[in-house]
Design an enzyme around this catalytic site. Sequence first.
Site, PDB file in Angstrom:
ATOM      1  N   ASP A   1       0.839  -1.191   0.000  1.00 23.11           N
ATOM      2  CA  ASP A   1       0.000   0.000   0.000  1.00 23.11           C
ATOM      3  C   ASP A   1       0.880   1.248   0.000  1.00 23.11           C
ATOM      4  O   ASP A   1       1.882   1.322   0.710  1.00 23.11           O
ATOM      5  CB  ASP A   1      -0.920  -0.007   1.228  1.00 23.11           C
TER       6      ASP A   1
ATOM      7  N   ASN B   1     -12.965  -3.422   2.073  1.00 24.81           N
ATOM      8  CA  ASN B   1     -13.978  -2.374   2.129  1.00 24.81           C
ATOM      9  C   ASN B   1     -14.833  -2.418   0.861  1.00 24.81           C
ATOM     10  O   ASN B   1     -14.320  -2.702  -0.219  1.00 24.81           O
ATOM     11  CB  ASN B   1     -13.303  -1.004   2.248  1.00 24.81           C
TER      12      ASN B   1
ATOM     13  N   VAL C   1     -11.026   2.771  -3.815  1.00 25.41           N
ATOM     14  CA  VAL C   1     -10.634   2.307  -5.158  1.00 25.41           C
ATOM     15  C   VAL C   1     -11.609   1.200  -5.579  1.00 25.41           C
ATOM     16  O   VAL C   1     -11.677   0.151  -4.939  1.00 25.41           O
ATOM     17  CB  VAL C   1      -9.183   1.779  -5.165  1.00 25.41           C
TER      18      VAL C   1
ATOM     19  N   HIS D   1     -10.030  -5.359  -3.591  1.00 25.12           N
ATOM     20  CA  HIS D   1      -8.717  -5.565  -2.984  1.00 25.12           C
ATOM     21  C   HIS D   1      -8.892  -5.983  -1.540  1.00 25.12           C
ATOM     22  O   HIS D   1      -9.790  -5.519  -0.846  1.00 25.12           O
ATOM     23  CB  HIS D   1      -7.849  -4.304  -3.071  1.00 25.12           C
TER      24      HIS D   1
ATOM     25  N   HIS E   1      -6.940  -5.926   1.989  1.00 25.38           N
ATOM     26  CA  HIS E   1      -5.815  -5.390   2.751  1.00 25.38           C
ATOM     27  C   HIS E   1      -5.300  -6.480   3.688  1.00 25.38           C
ATOM     28  O   HIS E   1      -6.098  -7.137   4.372  1.00 25.38           O
ATOM     29  CB  HIS E   1      -6.257  -4.225   3.632  1.00 25.38           C
TER      30      HIS E   1
HETATM   31  P1  AMP Z   1      -9.882   1.287   0.139  1.00 23.55           P
HETATM   32  O1  AMP Z   1     -10.301   2.437   0.994  1.00 23.55           O
HETATM   33  O2  AMP Z   1     -10.189  -0.039   0.798  1.00 23.55           O
HETATM   34  O3  AMP Z   1     -10.433   1.396  -1.263  1.00 23.55           O
HETATM   35  O4  AMP Z   1      -8.307   1.330   0.083  1.00 23.55           O
HETATM   36  C1  AMP Z   1      -7.574   1.818  -1.009  1.00 23.55           C
HETATM   37  C2  AMP Z   1      -6.121   1.718  -0.655  1.00 23.55           C
HETATM   38  O5  AMP Z   1      -5.362   1.895  -1.823  1.00 23.55           O
HETATM   39  C3  AMP Z   1      -5.639   2.764   0.351  1.00 23.55           C
HETATM   40  O6  AMP Z   1      -5.090   2.101   1.494  1.00 23.55           O
HETATM   41  C4  AMP Z   1      -4.582   3.551  -0.426  1.00 23.55           C
HETATM   42  O7  AMP Z   1      -3.497   3.954   0.368  1.00 23.55           O
HETATM   43  C5  AMP Z   1      -4.172   2.544  -1.473  1.00 23.55           C
HETATM   44  N1  AMP Z   1      -3.616   3.107  -2.705  1.00 23.55           N
HETATM   45  C6  AMP Z   1      -4.098   4.110  -3.454  1.00 23.55           C
HETATM   46  N2  AMP Z   1      -3.325   4.330  -4.528  1.00 23.55           N
HETATM   47  C7  AMP Z   1      -2.314   3.429  -4.459  1.00 23.55           C
HETATM   48  C8  AMP Z   1      -1.188   3.129  -5.278  1.00 23.55           C
HETATM   49  N3  AMP Z   1      -0.928   3.821  -6.404  1.00 23.55           N
HETATM   50  N4  AMP Z   1      -0.351   2.125  -4.889  1.00 23.55           N
HETATM   51  C9  AMP Z   1      -0.602   1.435  -3.773  1.00 23.55           C
HETATM   52  N5  AMP Z   1      -1.653   1.652  -2.957  1.00 23.55           N
HETATM   53  C10 AMP Z   1      -2.494   2.640  -3.289  1.00 23.55           C
END
Ligand code: AMP
Length: 122
Positions: free
Chosen positions: A35, A93, A102, A106, A108
């Site tokens: 992340d 999430n 995003v 995914h 975590h």
């Molecule tokens: P979520 O809120 O579950 O959608 O989490 C999205 C995650 O993606 C967050 O923890 C961000 O820090 C992570 N994130 C966003 N852009 C990138 C990226 N380019 N590379 C790695 N992680 C990312």
Amino acid sequence: MAYAYDDHNIFAKILRGEIPNSTVTETEHTLAFNDIAPQAPTHVLVIPKGAYVCADHFMAEASDAELLDFHRTVARIVADLGLQADGYRTIANAGSHGVQEVPHYHLHILAGRPLGRMLDKA
Ligand code: AMP
């Protein structure tokens, strides 16, 4: 339910190689990377390579091969990083109440310090 996948999301761009990532491991169907804003000493994101919006989309519509590969990859990461001993947390999430930023599924994997209770009582 029909799921609308937006292929402009940042993880789709990572999968297309348009932006870099810190890869942890990659298989035929799955990519895992660190992340960009880690919330624990270990913070790995595991994503399917297929176009799935969220957990229920992936779990409902992914092929057996994709589902198996994804989950075996999670297990291998946990083993390879030695996370069983002190434990870890997985979080997926979804949607607005789940605060999913995003819109590409995914998982975590968080570890490396005591993570506190699962939810704030907000
Ligand atoms: P979520 O809120 O579950 O959608 O989490 C999205 C995650 O993606 C967050 O923890 C961000 O820090 C992570 N994130 C966003 N852009 C990138 C990226 N380019 N590379 C790695 N992680 C990312």
